[in-house]
Motif scaffolding. Structure first.
Motif, PDB file in Angstrom:
ATOM      1  N   ALA A  84      45.259  45.850 -12.693  1.00 19.36           N
ATOM      2  CA  ALA A  84      45.490  44.787 -11.717  1.00 19.36           C
ATOM      3  C   ALA A  84      46.701  45.166 -10.871  1.00 19.36           C
ATOM      4  CB  ALA A  84      45.712  43.442 -12.410  1.00 19.36           C
ATOM      5  N   THR A  85      46.994  44.342  -9.873  1.00 15.27           N
ATOM      6  CA  THR A  85      48.214  44.511  -9.076  1.00 15.27           C
ATOM      7  C   THR A  85      49.177  43.384  -9.410  1.00 15.27           C
ATOM      8  OG1 THR A  85      47.293  43.257  -7.226  1.00 15.27           O
ATOM      9  CG2 THR A  85      46.978  45.655  -7.207  1.00 15.27           C
ATOM     10  N   LEU A  86      50.482  43.641  -9.244  1.00 17.87           N
ATOM     11  CA  LEU A  86      51.507  42.693  -9.663  1.00 17.87           C
ATOM     12  C   LEU A  86      52.533  42.490  -8.563  1.00 17.87           C
ATOM     13  CD1 LEU A  86      52.831  41.068 -12.069  1.00 17.87           C
ATOM     14  CD2 LEU A  86      54.131  43.158 -12.541  1.00 17.87           C
ATOM     15  N   SER A  87      52.888  41.247  -8.320  1.00 18.30           N
ATOM     16  CA  SER A  87      54.011  40.927  -7.438  1.00 18.30           C
ATOM     17  C   SER A  87      54.823  39.818  -8.095  1.00 18.30           C
ATOM     18  CB  SER A  87      53.523  40.488  -6.053  1.00 18.30           C
ATOM     19  OG  SER A  87      52.713  39.327  -6.140  1.00 18.30           O
ATOM     20  N   GLN A  88      56.087  39.686  -7.665  1.00 18.85           N
ATOM     21  CA  GLN A  88      56.973  38.706  -8.287  1.00 18.85           C
ATOM     22  C   GLN A  88      57.764  37.973  -7.223  1.00 18.85           C
ATOM     23  OE1 GLN A  88      59.770  40.363 -11.059  1.00 18.85           O
ATOM     24  NE2 GLN A  88      60.611  38.373 -11.674  1.00 18.85           N
ATOM     25  N   SER A  89      57.882  36.659  -7.389  1.00 14.24           N
ATOM     26  CA  SER A  89      58.713  35.839  -6.528  1.00 14.24           C
ATOM     27  C   SER A  89      59.497  34.892  -7.421  1.00 14.24           C
ATOM     28  CB  SER A  89      57.858  35.042  -5.535  1.00 14.24           C
ATOM     29  OG  SER A  89      58.662  34.185  -4.757  1.00 14.24           O
ATOM     30  N   GLY A  90      60.808  35.149  -7.534  1.00 11.76           N
ATOM     31  CA  GLY A  90      61.603  34.362  -8.458  1.00 11.76           C
ATOM     32  C   GLY A  90      61.119  34.589  -9.871  1.00 11.76           C
ATOM     33  N   GLY A  91      60.830  33.509 -10.587  1.00  6.36           N
ATOM     34  CA  GLY A  91      60.350  33.629 -11.956  1.00  6.36           C
ATOM     35  C   GLY A  91      58.844  33.631 -12.090  1.00  6.36           C
ATOM     36  N   THR A  92      58.114  33.657 -10.967  1.00  7.04           N
ATOM     37  CA  THR A  92      56.654  33.604 -11.006  1.00  7.04           C
ATOM     38  C   THR A  92      56.060  34.986 -10.747  1.00  7.04           C
ATOM     39  OG1 THR A  92      56.617  31.303 -10.250  1.00  7.04           O
ATOM     40  CG2 THR A  92      54.591  32.581  -9.983  1.00  7.04           C
ATOM     41  N   TYR A  93      55.147  35.411 -11.613  1.00 10.37           N
ATOM     42  CA  TYR A  93      54.425  36.670 -11.452  1.00 10.37           C
ATOM     43  C   TYR A  93      53.011  36.356 -10.953  1.00 10.37           C
ATOM     44  CZ  TYR A  93      58.133  38.801 -14.229  1.00 10.37           C
ATOM     45  OH  TYR A  93      59.348  39.242 -14.694  1.00 10.37           O
ATOM     46  N   THR A  94      52.584  37.076  -9.911  1.00 12.04           N
ATOM     47  CA  THR A  94      51.244  36.907  -9.363  1.00 12.04           C
ATOM     48  C   THR A  94      50.436  38.166  -9.658  1.00 12.04           C
ATOM     49  OG1 THR A  94      52.046  35.473  -7.603  1.00 12.04           O
ATOM     50  CG2 THR A  94      49.885  36.490  -7.290  1.00 12.04           C
ATOM     51  N   ILE A  95      49.304  37.992 -10.307  1.00 16.23           N
ATOM     52  CA  ILE A  95      48.451  39.097 -10.738  1.00 16.23           C
ATOM     53  C   ILE A  95      47.119  38.960 -10.019  1.00 16.23           C
ATOM     54  CG2 ILE A  95      47.312  40.153 -12.730  1.00 16.23           C
ATOM     55  CD1 ILE A  95      49.609  38.839 -14.421  1.00 16.23           C
ATOM     56  N   ALA A  96      46.717  40.029  -9.325  1.00 17.49           N
ATOM     57  CA  ALA A  96      45.512  40.014  -8.511  1.00 17.49           C
ATOM     58  C   ALA A  96      44.647  41.223  -8.867  1.00 17.49           C
ATOM     59  CB  ALA A  96      45.877  40.026  -7.029  1.00 17.49           C
ATOM     60  N   PRO A  97      43.372  41.239  -8.420  1.00 13.15           N
ATOM     61  CA  PRO A  97      42.503  42.373  -8.744  1.00 13.15           C
ATOM     62  C   PRO A  97      43.081  43.695  -8.245  1.00 13.15           C
ATOM     63  CG  PRO A  97      41.210  40.549  -7.897  1.00 13.15           C
ATOM     64  CD  PRO A  97      42.659  40.193  -7.679  1.00 13.15           C
ATOM     65  N   PRO A  98      42.759  44.795  -8.902  1.00 13.00           N
ATOM     66  CA  PRO A  98      43.207  46.115  -8.434  1.00 13.00           C
ATOM     67  C   PRO A  98      42.511  46.477  -7.137  1.00 13.00           C
ATOM     68  CG  PRO A  98      41.625  46.356 -10.206  1.00 13.00           C
ATOM     69  CD  PRO A  98      41.908  44.888 -10.099  1.00 13.00           C
ATOM     70  N   SER A  99      42.939  47.557  -6.529  1.00 10.17           N
ATOM     71  CA  SER A  99      42.396  47.946  -5.227  1.00 10.17           C
ATOM     72  C   SER A  99      40.902  48.226  -5.280  1.00 10.17           C
ATOM     73  CB  SER A  99      43.140  49.179  -4.700  1.00 10.17           C
ATOM     74  OG  SER A  99      43.052  50.250  -5.630  1.00 10.17           O
ATOM     75  N   TRP A 100      40.398  48.655  -6.447  1.00 11.62           N
ATOM     76  CA  TRP A 100      38.978  48.953  -6.564  1.00 11.62           C
ATOM     77  C   TRP A 100      38.140  47.714  -6.878  1.00 11.62           C
ATOM     78  CZ3 TRP A 100      42.640  50.977 -10.000  1.00 11.62           C
ATOM     79  CH2 TRP A 100      42.679  50.409 -11.264  1.00 11.62           C
ATOM     80  N   GLY A 101      38.789  46.551  -7.033  1.00  8.84           N
ATOM     81  CA  GLY A 101      38.071  45.314  -7.292  1.00  8.84           C
ATOM     82  C   GLY A 101      37.794  45.124  -8.768  1.00  8.84           C
ATOM     83  N   ALA A 102      37.607  43.892  -9.169  1.00  6.95           N
ATOM     84  CA  ALA A 102      37.345  43.588 -10.575  1.00  6.95           C
ATOM     85  C   ALA A 102      36.607  42.264 -10.672  1.00  6.95           C
ATOM     86  CB  ALA A 102      38.642  43.547 -11.370  1.00  6.95           C
ATOM     87  N   ASP A 103      35.319  42.262 -10.335  1.00  7.48           N
ATOM     88  CA  ASP A 103      34.517  41.061 -10.486  1.00  7.48           C
ATOM     89  C   ASP A 103      34.372  40.730 -11.964  1.00  7.48           C
ATOM     90  OD1 ASP A 103      34.273  41.289  -7.807  1.00  7.48           O
ATOM     91  OD2 ASP A 103      32.097  41.537  -7.756  1.00  7.48           O
ATOM     92  N   VAL A 104      34.411  39.435 -12.282  1.00 10.91           N
ATOM     93  CA  VAL A 104      34.194  38.986 -13.651  1.00 10.91           C
ATOM     94  C   VAL A 104      32.801  38.366 -13.692  1.00 10.91           C
ATOM     95  CG1 VAL A 104      35.094  37.636 -15.563  1.00 10.91           C
ATOM     96  CG2 VAL A 104      36.653  38.456 -13.786  1.00 10.91           C
ATOM     97  N   PRO A 105      31.839  39.016 -14.357  1.00 14.66           N
ATOM     98  CA  PRO A 105      30.471  38.497 -14.334  1.00 14.66           C
ATOM     99  C   PRO A 105      30.345  37.170 -15.051  1.00 14.66           C
ATOM    100  CG  PRO A 105      30.678  40.276 -15.927  1.00 14.66           C
ATOM    101  CD  PRO A 105      31.976  40.222 -15.171  1.00 14.66           C
TER     102      PRO A 105
END
Length: 653
Positions: A84-105
């Motif tokens: 996955a990809t990770l970003s941070q703002s203050g105490g909150t971590y945001t986790i999003a799909p990786p660049s190649w995508g990650a559909d959850v069936p």
């Protein structure tokens, strides 16, 4: 060979919890009805911990656009993340799909692993949202379920070994529903399961441990702990003096499917005396899916997760003599291998990836730096971190941790033809080198996290042409601990002439079409700079056969035309040694110089290895200063382990 770190301290800890309610409301990017996110603490060490977030999609539609937001306890932080990809703002971590995508069936799951540091508040996220909605799956931010489950009752010790304690208890009650249970010892969560049994691993022999268990629900309500129980682990090796491990590498492939018609179980390695003679077991095989990721069968309907970690073995068939229960956290071959390692601490078990049939997606997975990282991360997560998907109550986060000691790569073959459905590219050769390097980098990183050492090996071909087309040997060997070299399948029922399948040297009358020998194969690797000590010679515990074979001038059928492959127990043209040795009406022939044996009855011809020819091959490997012997596959041996004993005796001479 590369320098390896030694004398590390193993990590211990696994906890599964359903995450609490959402962060402050934000607009939902996609409907998440029926979607939950659970948290897993997969390991912990002095300076940090490993964790995993798993999206479970219980809806009827795939989830293609998702974002997870988590806030951690004070003093706890995420330092690295994969899948996955990770970003941070203050105490909150945001986790999003990786660049190649990650559909959850629909009905499926997707896991994101990470490492971090922890503080006094522990590692469990204090808030979690997926697409702005609660990770617990409740309809409203904040949730409505505030009542914790009751304490479990009836906690008892079901059994112990030198390094494990098995527990069982009665189910707890809850107003909404229990999501799972946590086992605690010394105030720390040491196991988490969805059922009412658990096996705690990594314990010290002859030591007393006190355990309690508590239930939790999907809104992160934890109930009170049960009454405690005390378990005392047994003596290592049953109190007997441990035997010295074998000096040379003795590697056996254990096939996933051998537990069926062949009836060869992990426990047969013990009863035959084979396990004590081995240094390594390669478990065949792990699979790679069309997305270039390691996966288990119950995700995509291929392979056999039931054999891997779903099947329950009775007491008579189990390595430790204790029957499995249907809902324990790990069952099947994986649990039996874990028990085997407890009995034989010197034994290493590696997961072998690919094989003849499952090499289909290797070329795609190795194609780019991004795809290589994705493949390796998924394989490391499932097999070395042990994060298996749930299977009828077994499996789950961290459940297979400690079963495997490394990765064995069996791509058949980069740059040249293998199975008819495999993709082959000219750039496979350089991509394989890059893939091996990616495995080595991630294994090194994992060693730093877990204070364990992990091996990287590979099975490589006999054909010099395939070696040239697919393998950059000098570059590869700096990352491999050792390689196993194919010493068989030189000829078989796909050809029209009866021939040897594993001859040590070439026969001057060999009609081909290709003329092979172990000597020329080993020389091809030596010519490419491979140290003989880093090569392990593969030998077959099976034979290959033809029918409609005329006697020929020597009356033995050798090099004579055939009408087709001989009938076999499971496949035409091939059968196990333990079957061939019982054939009646055949005459046994030998060529001691070639290290070969064959059976012939006037029409049917079987090339195979018995105890004598197996010893000859082992002696030859020693004379060439090779690093040991590899077996494909151990289920071809008889109940007494006769072929393994022949190898062991020759290596000890």
């Amino acid at each position: 060979m590369r320098a390896r770190l030694r004398n590390r301290i193993a990590a211990l800890a696994a906890a599964v919890v359903a995450l609490p309610i959402a962060l402050s409301p934000v607009p939902a990017a996609a409907d998440t009805t029926g979607v939950t996110v659970t948290y897993v603490e997969t390991s912990r060490w002095e300076t940090g911990y490993g964790g995993q977030l798993t999206i479970d999609n219980g809806s009827d539609a795939p989830l293609s656009d998702w974002t997870i937001e988590v806030r951690l306890p004070s003093g706890t932080a995420i330092t690295s993340l994969w899948n996955a990809t990770l970003s941070q703002s203050g105490g909150t971590y945001t986790i999003a799909p990786p660049s190649w995508g990650a559909d959850v069936p629909a009905g499926g799951s997707y896991s994101v692993g990470f490492n971090g540091t922890y503080g006094d508040g522990g590692t469990i996220p204090v808030d979690c949202a997926i697409n702005g909605n609660p990770c617990s799956g409740s309809d409203e931010p904040g949730g409505e379920d505030t009542e914790p489950p009751a304490a479990p009752s009836g906690l008892t010790v079901a059994g112990t070994t030198a390094t494990t304690a098995s527990l069982e208890w009665a189910a707890a009650s809850d107003d909404v529903g229990v999501a799972g249970y946590e086992v605690l010892s010394g105030g720390e969560v040491v196991r988490a399961v969805s059922g009412t049994t658990a096996t705690v691993t990594g314990l010290t022999p002859e030591t007393g441990y006190t355990f309690t268990v508590r239930a939790y629900d999907t809104s992160n309500n934890r109930g009170p702990e049960s009454a405690p129980v005390t378990a005392t682990t047994g003596a290592e090796n049953g109190g007997e003096e441990p035997t010295d491990p074998p000096a040379e590498r003795r590697v056996a492939y254990f096939t996933q499917w051998g537990i069926y018609d062949r009836g060869y179980l992990v426990n047969d390695l013990v009863t035959s005396g084979t396990a004590e003679k081995l240094t390594h077991i390669n478990y065949a095989f792990g699979n790679i899916n069309a997305n270039g990721e390691c996966f288990m069968a119950n995700q995509l309907g291929q392979g056999d997760a039931w054999a891997d970690y779903g099947r329950s073995f009775g007491a008579a068939d189990s390595v430790d003599g204790v029957a499995d229960t249907w809902n324990q956290d790990l069952r099947g071959n994986f649990n039996q291998l874990r028990e085997l390692k407890e009995m034989y601490p010197h034994l290493k078990v590696n997961i072998s990836l690919g094989g003849w049939t499952w090499s289909e997606h290797f070329s795609d997975a190795a194609l780019t730096a991004e795809s290589r990282e994705r493949m390796v991360s998924s394989c490391v997560d499932q097999f070395l971190r042990g994060n298996l998907p749930l299977f009828d109550g077994a499996g789950g986060a961290g459940s297979a941790y400690g079963v495997f000691d490394g990765i064995d790569l069996d791509w058949e073959w980069p740059g040249s033809a293998g199975h008819e459905h495999n993709t082959v590219r000219p750039e496979d050769k350089e991509n394989f080198t890059a893939l091996v390097s990616e495995f080595r980098d991630q294994l090194d990183a994992l060693e730093g996290e877990t204070s364990r050492e992990y091996e990287l090996t590979a099975f490589l071909p006999a054909d010099p042409e395939k070696i040239e087309l697919g393998f950059e040997m000098p570059s590869l060997m700096s990352d491999f601990d050792f390689i196993t070299v194919q010493g068989y399948d030189y000829h078989g029922g796909w050809e029209s002439v009866a021939n040897h399948q594993s001859n040590l040297v070439e026969h001057p009358a060999d009609p081909g079409p290709d003329v092979y020998s172990t000597e020329t194969t080993v020389q091809a690797y030596l010519d490419r700079g491979v140290d003989p000590a880093d090569m392990v010679l593969g030998v077959p515990f099976y034979g290959r056969g033809w029918t409609g074979v005329e006697p020929g001038p020597n009356g033995d059928g050798l090099f004579q035309s055939a009408t087709g492959p001989a009938p076999g127990s499971y496949e035409a043209g091939i059968d196990d040694w333990k079957v061939l040795k019982e054939l009646q009406g055949y005459e046994l022939h030998r060529d001691d110089e070639l290290g070969t044996a064959w059976l012939y009855d006037g029409s049917t011809f079987w090339t195979y290895d018995d105890e004598i020819s197996m010893a000859q091959k082992t002696d030859w490997a020693q004379s060439q200063n090779l690093g040991g012997v590899m077996i494909w596959s151990v289920d071809g041996d008889d109940a007494d382990g006769s072929l393994m004993t022949a190898i062991d005796t020759a290596l000890d001479d």
